[in-house]
Design an enzyme around this catalytic site. Structure first.
Site, short mmCIF file in Angstrom:
data_model
loop_
_atom_site.label_atom_id
_atom_site.label_comp_id
_atom_site.label_asym_id
_atom_site.label_seq_id
_atom_site.Cartn_x
_atom_site.Cartn_y
_atom_site.Cartn_z
N ASP A 1 82.48 -12.48 110.46
CA ASP A 1 81.58 -11.82 111.19
C ASP A 1 81.70 -10.13 110.70
OD1 ASP A 1 79.19 -11.06 112.51
OD2 ASP A 1 79.92 -11.83 114.44
C1 BGC Z 1 76.67 -10.66 114.54
C2 BGC Z 1 76.30 -11.82 113.74
C3 BGC Z 1 75.36 -11.50 112.85
C4 BGC Z 1 76.06 -10.31 111.74
C5 BGC Z 1 75.17 -10.05 110.93
C6 BGC Z 1 77.06 -9.44 113.69
O1 BGC Z 1 77.22 -8.01 114.45
O2 BGC Z 1 77.72 -10.84 115.52
O3 BGC Z 1 75.91 -12.80 114.82
O4 BGC Z 1 74.98 -12.68 112.20
O5 BGC Z 1 76.20 -9.34 112.72
O6 BGC Z 1 73.99 -9.42 111.09
#
Ligand code: BGC
Length: 766
Positions: A312
């Protein structure tokens, strides 16, 4: 620009058809495995490491480098730029085959543009574009915005889940996006957490059913030009954060993990999901991003996950700069890769440091090959080598097409929950001729929910607009309270209270603010956690003052997390929980208020009375309320899981089991009769719960094991059948062995999880 792309595309297709110079990987008729191995054998170490890296898009960088400070980077999980690294560098790296994927690219033009650089690279390996298409590809404008996940879950409609995912996949591919960071299959057990709205609620079984159909809708077999890669996330436990805040530690026993949090992930793997995202949080002292037990032993060892794991946002970095279990960034990369990570979201240091780690002999190149194989396999299966671009002219024929808009509307109708109705709904347009509408969400695009960009006004029906459309004979008076619950104007509240006296009825549309373009100002959504769950700002005051007019006042809620609206639940005659119902949510809300649609949704999550009650879940252990809260404080929820009213009434009777005694591997048939005893057609969600009466370890007081959405005409009866198979009875015993234990089981069926409305029968496992 378009010409360049077409030339490259045609050149690409010609060379791929010929599979020139023995290049098996360019031959679409060769088996994927052979193509992967052929390509891998041609790649340099640098190219391999580049495939494992992701970057945010050029436009995203441009926008953020203009407004963001370097110090903000560590804490912001929606915006980024790379100090000292320009858009030119990105283009160059892509052209050298050093970037495997992009995220946060929001237009087809930019996607095609970036891809054109990948197509100029030595091996012409296409990049894969990932995006958070959580409820439609709503982060990018001009796409269908479906209701948010929690609203969808409240419909218990697995067919709709698949349909939405399928349509989203088509709209994504029409924008040259190939990979959605959804479904979020976390089991949400804390209403303070701002991400509840992007989950399918608190029940492992329901989350699993909706999650599986969503995966299938996105991916199918992953081999059609309309398929996209699904990403089950976030693995794992972040939906029960210790203090309710996103990414805070989680401490969960293996039993809780295996019984509550793992099942939707395991089912997602079994349904074919080919990517998985790890969670921000640490789990029992080990950050998920370096957790070998999770990524390697459980995911690959036990579940045989064949896809790739993506980190993530900056979470491998956080192993070092937040969790502090790695003394520097390079060590963090090392730990993460060796624990099982395949792709890095996102940034500029990965390529150099990981290449060094291999050259230094710390990471075997074979370990890198494993990850690259997984990533390439997906790219081949999705047909990206043959179709690296999408056609701009075709794009808008698919996105926002009438069929998809219709789905968004139907889904909203199915997902809005009628929480309370003392007979005032559906509204009588002749009786209530003058209606006051007010509240922060009455006339705002916030109904689109988190993970949505602002849309063109003509693509959204706000609640006020919906009311005006659906009840043209009614005179709607509107007092605008602005969009921001934290900064409401007391004068506007007073004005609404005064004008309420001239109305026959009042509708207050309250809730949270979720739109992410106002990242720091919102009250709900990712990274927007709260230490209480009541209405923010002057909203309570607004409701109470409007209701003090003495005119009937009804409340419509637009929000992601459950809200403990105790005062309204006691004093108002009707409450509608709309969640974030999407682009046609305003129409759906109005249709429900005026009885054009008979509501059918049921809560996929418990609504607690107050924050102090947390953790408040229906499937708790037997001792949870042995000593309830002090007598003057309730120990029961405001509204229980599974609750939801209709404009008709249903009678449940004749619960029958086919067996009263079975062996450990036996099954029991369940049937019951449900009758629509009112005068309106309706759809009822029939729920089946089970309790193990005595067991060697404590078991929940009830667990949802099946459900059925059935349409019943006024007066009609249907017999609903379920089968209780051994997997629905099994659990982990004292030694963590999975199996069915002999003894009595209670079968409960009814319209909600509330004990008093459930029919009960028992059977015994010998
Ligand atoms: C979130 C994810 C997301 C990623 C990309 C992160 O902050 O936790 O769920 O897919 O950002 O946007």
């Amino acid at each position: 620009m378009r010409n360049i792309i077409m030339t490259i595309a045609i050149g690409m297709i010609l060379s791929s058809c010929s599979g020139g110079k023995g290049e098996v990987y360019k031959d679409p008729s060769a088996p994927v495995k052979d193509r992967v191995e052929d390509l891998l054998s041609r790649m340099t170490l640098e190219e391999k490491v580049g495939q494992m890296n992701q970057f945010v898009g050029v436009e995203h960088i441009k926008a953020n480098s203009a407004v963001m400070k370097e110090e903000d980077l560590k804490n912001n999980t929606a915006n980024a730029f790379y100090p000292g690294f320009t858009e030119k560098d990105i283009e160059e790296w892509t052209g050298q085959g050093l970037i495997g994927s992009f995220l946060h690219v929001l237009t087809l033009k930019e996607a095609n543009y970036l891809q054109s650089f990948a197509m100029k690279s030595r091996l012409q390996i296409p990049v894969i574009f990932g995006i958070d298409a959580i409820h439609g590809n709503a982060n990018a404008p001009d796409n269908t915005v479906y209701p948010t996940n929690i609203n969808l879950a409240c419909s218990f409609d697995t067919v709709m889940a698949r349909r939405i995912a399928r349509e989203t996949a088509k709209e994504m591919r029409a924008m040259n996006m190939h990979w959605t960071f959804n479904p979020n299959v976390e089991v949400a057990r804390d209403a303070r957490w701002g991400r509840v709205g992007e989950t399918y609620g608190e029940d492992p079984y329901l989350v699993t059913q909706i999650g599986v159909q969503t995966v299938k809708g996105y991916q199918q077999n992953l081999d059609s030009p309309e398929d996209v890669l699904a990403c089950i996330k976030h693995f794992v436990g972040g939906s029960q954060p210790i203090n309710g805040t996103n990414g805070s530690p989680t401490d969960l026993s293996e039993r809780t993990l295996r019984e509550v949090f793992f099942p939707p992930f395991k089912a997602g793997v079994d349904a074919g999901a080919m990517s998985l995202m790890t969670a921000h949080n640490e789990l029992n002292g080990i950050p998920c991003h370096e957790n070998e037990w999770l990524m390697t032993e459980v995911l690959r060892g036990e579940w045989k996950f064949p896809g790739f794991v993506v980190s993530d946002w900056m979470d491998i970095e956080h192993i070092h700069d937040l969790h502090a279990t790695a003394p520097n960034l390079k060590e963090a990369f090392y730990q993460s890769i060796m624990a099982g990570m395949d792709m890095h979201m996102h940034g500029i240091h990965w390529n150099e440091m990981v290449t060094e780690l291999v050259k230094e002999g710390r990471i075997p190149e074979s370990r890198i090959d494993e990850s690259v194989r997984r990533i390439l396999e997906v790219k081949f299966r999705l047909g990206l080598f043959e179709n690296p671009y999408a056609d701009e002219e075709q794009s808008m024929k698919i996105r926002l097409c009438p069929e998809h808009r219709q789905t968004a509307l139907e889904a909203a109708r199915n997902g809005i929950v009628l929480l309370k109705n003392e007979g005032i709904l559906p509204l009588d347009a002749f009786k209530y001729k003058r209606v006051l509408v007010t509240g922060i969400n009455a006339d705002d695009q916030n109904i689109l929910g988190d993970w949505s960009a602002p849309e063109k006004p003509e693509n959204v029906t706000t609640i006020l607009e919906g009311l005006q459309q659906v009840a043209p004979g009614v005179k709607f008076d509107f007092v605008d309270q602005g969009w921001d619950p934290r900064n409401m104007d007391p004068k506007k509240v007073a004005e609404a209270a005064a004008r309420a006296r001239n109305a026959d009825l009042n509708i207050v549309v309250a809730g949270e603010y979720m739109m992410r373009f106002r990242w720091t100002e919102r009250t709900d959504g990712e990274d927007t956690d709260r230490s209480d769950i009541s209405l923010v700002g002057l909203q309570n005051e607004l409701i109470e003052k409007v209701a003090a007019s003495g005119k009937p006042t009804i409340l419509v809620l637009v929000n992601g997390r459950p809200l403990g609206v105790q005062w309204a639940a006691t004093h108002l005659p009707a409450i509608v929980e709309a969640w974030a119902p999407g682009m046609y949510g305003g129409q759906a809300v109005a249709e429900i208020l005026y009885g054009k649609v008979n509501p059918s949704a049921k809560l996929a999550i418990t609504i607690p009375q107050s924050v102090g009650q947390l953790q408040m879940i229906y499937n708790h252990k037997p001792s949870q309320y042995f000593h309830p809260y002090a007598a003057y404080q309730p120990s029961t929820p405001l509204y229980p899981f599974g609750h939801g009213l209709s404009y008709t009434t249903y009678k449940y009777e004749d619960l029958k089991l086919t067996e009263t005694e079975i062996s450990k591997d036996g099954s029991v048939g369940v049937s019951l009769k449900v009758t629509n005893t009112g005068d309106r057609d309706g759809v009822e969600i029939v729920q089946l719960y089970i309790r193990d009466t005595y067991s060697c370890v404590t078991r929940p007081v009830k667990e949802l094991k099946d459900f059925a959405r059935i349409a019943l005409k006024a007066g009609e009866s249907k017999v609903v059948n379920f089968i209780i198979t051994p997997d629905k009875l099994a659990f982990y015993d004292k030694k963590m062995k999975w199996g069915v234990e002999p003894g009595e089981f209670i079968v409960m069926a009814g319209p909600s999880s509330a004990d008093e409305v459930l029919l009960k029968e028992t059977f015994t496992v010998k």
